[in-house]
Design an enzyme around this catalytic site. Structure first.
Site, PDB file in Angstrom:
ATOM      1  N   LYS A  53     -52.870   8.304  24.364  1.00  0.00           N
ATOM      2  CA  LYS A  53     -54.113   8.958  23.927  1.00  0.00           C
ATOM      3  C   LYS A  53     -55.287   7.981  24.023  1.00  0.00           C
ATOM      4  CE  LYS A  53     -51.670  12.307  21.059  1.00  0.00           C
ATOM      5  NZ  LYS A  53     -51.180  12.755  19.745  1.00  0.00           N
ATOM      6  N   GLN A  97     -51.411  10.592  13.774  1.00  0.00           N
ATOM      7  CA  GLN A  97     -50.199  10.973  14.503  1.00  0.00           C
ATOM      8  C   GLN A  97     -49.111  11.419  13.521  1.00  0.00           C
ATOM      9  OE1 GLN A  97     -50.022  11.247  17.796  1.00  0.00           O
ATOM     10  NE2 GLN A  97     -47.884  11.825  17.834  1.00  0.00           N
ATOM     11  N   ASP A 120     -57.394  17.691  16.219  1.00  0.00           N
ATOM     12  CA  ASP A 120     -56.079  18.322  16.350  1.00  0.00           C
ATOM     13  C   ASP A 120     -56.147  19.815  15.996  1.00  0.00           C
ATOM     14  OD1 ASP A 120     -53.898  16.724  17.213  1.00  0.00           O
ATOM     15  OD2 ASP A 120     -53.897  15.608  15.321  1.00  0.00           O
TER      16      ASP A 120
END
Ligand code: GUN
Length: 281
Positions: A53, A97, A120
């Site tokens: 990422k 995460q 997200d």
């Protein structure tokens, strides 16, 4: 007949070129899009994901910071970091995460992220906006799947989409996006009786369970679009999905490979969401 592959690597390359252009435009205006990625603990798969990422940000002109913490970090410390990033004007997107260590309440952590920085799309307010048809951020993996369907001009409206897996990260938001696009949606879960009965009715089959070879060729309607979100290792340590690819490709009309399918698309859509956040800021 062998299915046509939907190549996520190639589609990502095209979309990332657009991302880089939008990032450059924002940077010229003194508003370089910035993403903060937080990893708690040493889960090997998570380490690979966050590295990819951050690298994707660097490669496409986004600013990024990676914060790595020991597995024994307290929830309070993590919440304090999120609070600081919420207030940091250089940061437009915050990604924690998952999974988090068991002593940290993931729901509390996600709800601490400012909704306008929740790239997200996991915050309950963003989940609610998505459910009511006014999404601010679309969760990255389901958003990437929609882009893959768009890339083959698939007529989603009126199609029967069957999703195997009901997670907050993939299955549920995927159902919302497909429903919004006019599909008739079935969501299967680990308790579903006679899974094949459902999957065989799918024009679009999205599989996101983390179980290798869960979906076999006999469970696929001839000509269907098969999207494999799974990311597993086979007995030789090679990456593979949730679908028995070698046989499924002889039945499906379109299929995504693993690797090189949905994986790169998830990261690409994270970049898109970060750009959108910066453009709105
Ligand atoms: N873990 C697995 N997938 C994801 C994702 O899309 N976002 C975050 N934050 N964690 C994940």
């Amino acid at each position: 007949m062998s299915a046509q592959l939907i190549n996520g690597t190639e589609l990502s390359r095209q979309l990332r070129a657009e991302v880089a252009q939008r990032a450059a435009k924002l940077t010229a205006l003194g508003k370089q899009p910035g993403l903060a990625v937080i990893l708690v603990g040493t889960d090997p798969a998570s380490q690979v994901y966050v590295r990819n990422k951050v690298k994707a940000c660097e490669d496409n002109g986004l600013y990024s910071v990676m914060e790595k913490y020991d597995a024994d970090m307290s929830e309070q410390e993590l919440l304090a970091r999120i609070d600081a990033l919420n207030k940091d004007p250089k940061i437009h997107g915050i990604l924690v995460q998952l999974p988090l260590p068991a002593h940290i309440n993931a729901h509390r952590v996600i709800e601490a992220i400012a909704p306008e920085k929740d790239v997200d799309g996991f915050h309950i307010s963003n989940a609610g906006l998505l459910m009511t048809g006014q999404p601010l951020f679309r969760p990255c993996t389901p958003y990437g799947v929609m882009k893959m369907l768009e890339s083959i001009d698939y007529p989603v409206r009126g199609a029967h989409a069957v999703i195997v897996g009901a997670s907050n990260i993939v299955g549920k938001p995927q159902a919302m996006l497909l429903l919004q696009a006019g599909a008739t949606v079935t969501i299967c879960n680990s308790k579903t009786r006679d899974l094949g009965h459902h999957t065989r009715q799918a024009d679009i089959l999205v599989v996101a369970t983390g179980k290798r070879n869960l979906v076999t060729a006999d469970m696929i309607k001839p000509g269907a679009v098969v999207i494999d979100v799974g990311m597993n290792r086979d007995d030789n340590g090679k990456l593979c999905g949730d679908v028995d690819f070698a046989h499924a490709r002889e039945v499906a009309g379109y299929i995504t490979p693993v690797p090189g399918g949905v994986g790169p698309m998830t990261i690409t859509m994270l970049l898109v969401n970060t750009i959108e956040a910066a453009e709105r800021a």
